[in-house]
Design a protein around this motif. Sequence first.
Motif, PDB file in Angstrom:
ATOM      1  N   GLU A  71       0.979  -1.316   0.063  1.00 27.44           N
ATOM      2  CA  GLU A  71      -0.124   0.120  -0.221  1.00 27.44           C
ATOM      3  C   GLU A  71       0.939   1.052  -0.106  1.00 27.44           C
ATOM      4  O   GLU A  71       0.487   2.445  -0.279  1.00 27.44           O
ATOM      5  CB  GLU A  71      -0.995   0.033   0.948  1.00 27.44           C
ATOM      6  N   SER A 116      -4.689 -10.685   3.438  1.00 26.09           N
ATOM      7  CA  SER A 116      -5.618  -9.379   4.070  1.00 26.09           C
ATOM      8  C   SER A 116      -4.547  -8.742   4.930  1.00 26.09           C
ATOM      9  O   SER A 116      -4.969  -7.666   5.395  1.00 26.09           O
ATOM     10  CB  SER A 116      -6.788 -10.146   4.558  1.00 26.09           C
ATOM     11  N   LYS A 119      -1.214  -4.596   4.376  1.00 26.87           N
ATOM     12  CA  LYS A 119      -1.613  -3.138   4.676  1.00 26.87           C
ATOM     13  C   LYS A 119      -0.641  -2.448   5.257  1.00 26.87           C
ATOM     14  O   LYS A 119       0.335  -2.796   5.966  1.00 26.87           O
ATOM     15  CB  LYS A 119      -2.939  -3.204   5.066  1.00 26.87           C
ATOM     16  N   SER A 138      -3.493  -3.542  -5.082  1.00 27.25           N
ATOM     17  CA  SER A 138      -2.515  -2.831  -4.151  1.00 27.25           C
ATOM     18  C   SER A 138      -1.912  -1.763  -5.062  1.00 27.25           C
ATOM     19  O   SER A 138      -2.005  -1.756  -6.338  1.00 27.25           O
ATOM     20  CB  SER A 138      -1.047  -3.803  -3.925  1.00 27.25           C
TER      21      SER A 138
END
Length: 238
Positions: A71, A116, A119, A138
């Motif tokens: 990210e 998941s 991040k 992403s």
Amino acid sequence: MLYGIRRSGLMDKIDLVEGYPAHIAGMLLNDEIDVGLVPVAIIPQLKESYIVTDHCIGADAEVASVAIFSEVPMEQITTVLLDYQSRTSVNLAKVLLKEYWKKEVVFEDAGEDFRSHIKGTAAGVVIGDRALEQRTQSAYIYDLGLAWKKYTGLPFVFAAWVSNKPLGEDFEDAFNRANGYGLHHIDEVVADIDCNWYDMKTYYTKNISYRLDAEKRKGLALFLEKIQQSASISSSQV
Ligand SMILES: C=C(O[C@@H]1C=C(C(=O)O)C=C[C@H]1O)C(=O)O
């Protein structure tokens, strides 16, 4: 390559087992199979190993299905989650982060639901179909085939057909021909795949490079040298 094998006379002589790369690698190391399309990073762990066929899963630049996804931009990444399905790309990511991006990060072996957890400043190495899907999710994609090419000037080999015992010339010739057959029928292979994330014709004809030629063998030898060096450094630090 499997397309050709499934349509060859070899199907009467072999049991064909399918699985993700790390799983096939484990089976070859435990001698549960005789030959496998395995992550090349396990070659140094085999007591006996023979690269068979002129075909591999390689890339001459962008591979699309193997990347560090994040990210945040590379400078801000602190942790990298490592795909449990991979043996080659997780090692390639370690080599490139250290030598090419010159970054120190914490590596974490990831479990099944790890995507998941990609991040914030935690990035992840993802391979295969799940990587093609992750491309749509992403913000930052660091393609490991492309990074290797920029760093070394060489193509990269992710997987090759490796046997743990000699298979004999007749079998190897037939196996080589069967593999090659599929590569001449890419349109038929693509027609059978339903991928919402990426154009599979581009993937099979532009991203993946199948020929295990002299340049790929150079890239492979350099990669194996690098991972063996880092293995001997970490064992001498213990
Ligand atoms: C190109 C890919 O490369 C794969 C990556 C591997 C690994 O990281 O161990 C092993 C086999 C390759 O087929 C992919 O899965 O999409």
